[in-house]
Design an enzyme around this catalytic site. Structure first.
Site, PDB file in Angstrom:
ATOM      1  CB  THR A  51      51.925  23.745  29.235  1.00  0.00           C
ATOM      2  OG1 THR A  51      51.933  24.681  28.164  1.00  0.00           O
ATOM      3  CG2 THR A  51      50.607  23.832  29.973  1.00  0.00           C
ATOM      4  CD  GLU A  63      53.044  16.791  28.214  1.00  0.00           C
ATOM      5  OE1 GLU A  63      53.581  15.675  28.436  1.00  0.00           O
ATOM      6  OE2 GLU A  63      52.806  17.213  27.069  1.00  0.00           O
ATOM      7  CG  HIS A 110      48.628  15.701  28.579  1.00  0.00           C
ATOM      8  ND1 HIS A 110      48.237  17.014  28.583  1.00  0.00           N
ATOM      9  CD2 HIS A 110      47.811  15.062  29.462  1.00  0.00           C
ATOM     10  CE1 HIS A 110      47.232  17.178  29.443  1.00  0.00           C
ATOM     11  NE2 HIS A 110      46.960  16.007  29.984  1.00  0.00           N
ATOM     12  CG  ASN A 124      49.840  23.664  22.847  1.00  0.00           C
ATOM     13  OD1 ASN A 124      48.851  22.937  22.838  1.00  0.00           O
ATOM     14  ND2 ASN A 124      50.982  23.282  23.407  1.00  0.00           N
ATOM     15  NE  ARG A 126      47.883  20.716  28.420  1.00  0.00           N
ATOM     16  CZ  ARG A 126      48.457  20.808  29.604  1.00  0.00           C
ATOM     17  NH1 ARG A 126      47.837  21.440  30.595  1.00  0.00           N
ATOM     18  NH2 ARG A 126      49.648  20.268  29.831  1.00  0.00           N
ATOM     19  NE  ARG A 185      50.439  17.324  22.308  1.00  0.00           N
ATOM     20  CZ  ARG A 185      51.255  18.196  21.767  1.00  0.00           C
ATOM     21  NH1 ARG A 185      51.605  18.090  20.497  1.00  0.00           N
ATOM     22  NH2 ARG A 185      51.737  19.197  22.475  1.00  0.00           N
ATOM     23  CG  HIS A 186      46.119  18.527  24.996  1.00  0.00           C
ATOM     24  ND1 HIS A 186      46.456  19.730  24.414  1.00  0.00           N
ATOM     25  CD2 HIS A 186      47.234  18.095  25.630  1.00  0.00           C
ATOM     26  CE1 HIS A 186      47.702  20.016  24.689  1.00  0.00           C
ATOM     27  NE2 HIS A 186      48.206  19.041  25.417  1.00  0.00           N
TER      28      HIS A 186
END
Length: 261
Positions: free
Chosen positions: A24, A90, A185, A18, A63, A11-12
């Site tokens: 987001t 995402e 994501h 965040n 990201r 995951r990024h």
């Protein structure tokens, strides 16, 4: 069963939103300073594990792209080909996009927000196309059929978006025996993990995936996962690289993002 291929997810790293605790989704926010470090740390863990990546896949969002690039650089594997797809984006958070998570809880109640965040098949309200955060305004999606641009998504919708890319592109690379890196994501990773692990619709939304922490699967020639004693519940086949206590704390932090008080 013997190992035929290896699949590694990350995951990024932590993003600026965040940190700000804002929903987001498809908004193209950058990594935070901590997130840049997490991405490099993921690559260092890949290198320490001796994993040699053959091909990488990531989303259209910076990201995840930066996480992919920084991890490969830190692993001394910057030459690895990277493929980008909107299908690994995402989950689209609809009308929640751009809203403060705790303020949203105060307005709608914790139970309703939890349903929107972690229900398998109930999406948040749709994002109006006039909203500045709607992806229809972004050049990166100009070549997409407008019907493929979501106004909102639940996890079930995200799975339906991700899986064609898995079947057409990622799975064939694994069947060829490659070591594959997917930097994406929380929800696009959940989509694939659900299928690999055979997790039920009610379990998968609660799987918290910490940022910048590689999750490794060893697969046989039929892409069935090999069990490992290092898996953390509810996983049975995937193992995280790194410090187990830090990983648990990071997952808990994700879970608590909407707690008020």
């Amino acid at each position: 069963m013997s190992k035929h291929a290896t699949l590694v997810f990350s995951r990024h790293g932590e993003s600026e939103w965040n940190v700000a605790n804002i929903f987001t989704g498809w908004v193209d926010v950058d990594l935070s300073e901590k997130g840049l470090g997490e991405a490099k740390g993921a690559g260092e863990l890949l290198k320490a594990e001796g994993l040699e990546i053959d091909v990488a896949y990531t989303s259209f969002l910076k990201r995840a792209i930066k996480t992919c690039n920084l991890a490969l650089e830190a692993a001394d594997q910057y030459y690895v080909p990277v493929n980008k797809t909107w299908r690994l984006n995402e989950r689209m958070y609809g009308g929640l996009t751009g809203l403060d998570k705790k303020e949203t809880v105060k307005k709608h109640g914790a139970d309703q927000v939890q349903i929107w965040r972690r229900s398998f098949d109930i999406p948040p309200p749709a994002l109006e196309k006039e909203n500045k955060y709607h992806p229809c305004h972004e050049a990166k999606y100009a070549d997409l059929d407008p019907k493929d641009l979501p106004d909102t998504e639940c996890l079930k919708d995200t799975i339906a978006r991700v899986m064609p890319y898995w079947e057409e592109t990622i799975a064939p690379a694994l069947k060829a025996g490659k070591t594959v890196f997917v930097a994406a994501h929380g929800n696009s990773i959940r989509a694939i993990v659900k299928m690999i692990e055979g997790l039920s619709d009610d379990v998968i939304p609660g799987l918290e995936i910490p940022t910048g922490t590689p999750l490794v699967y060893e697969l046989d020639k039929d892409l069935k996962p090999l069990p490992t004693s290092l898996a953390v519940e509810p996983l049975k086949f995937g193992r995280y690289l790194g410090d187990a206590e830090k990983i648990r704390a990071a997952a808990e932090a994700v879970k608590n993002q909407t707690k008020v008080g």
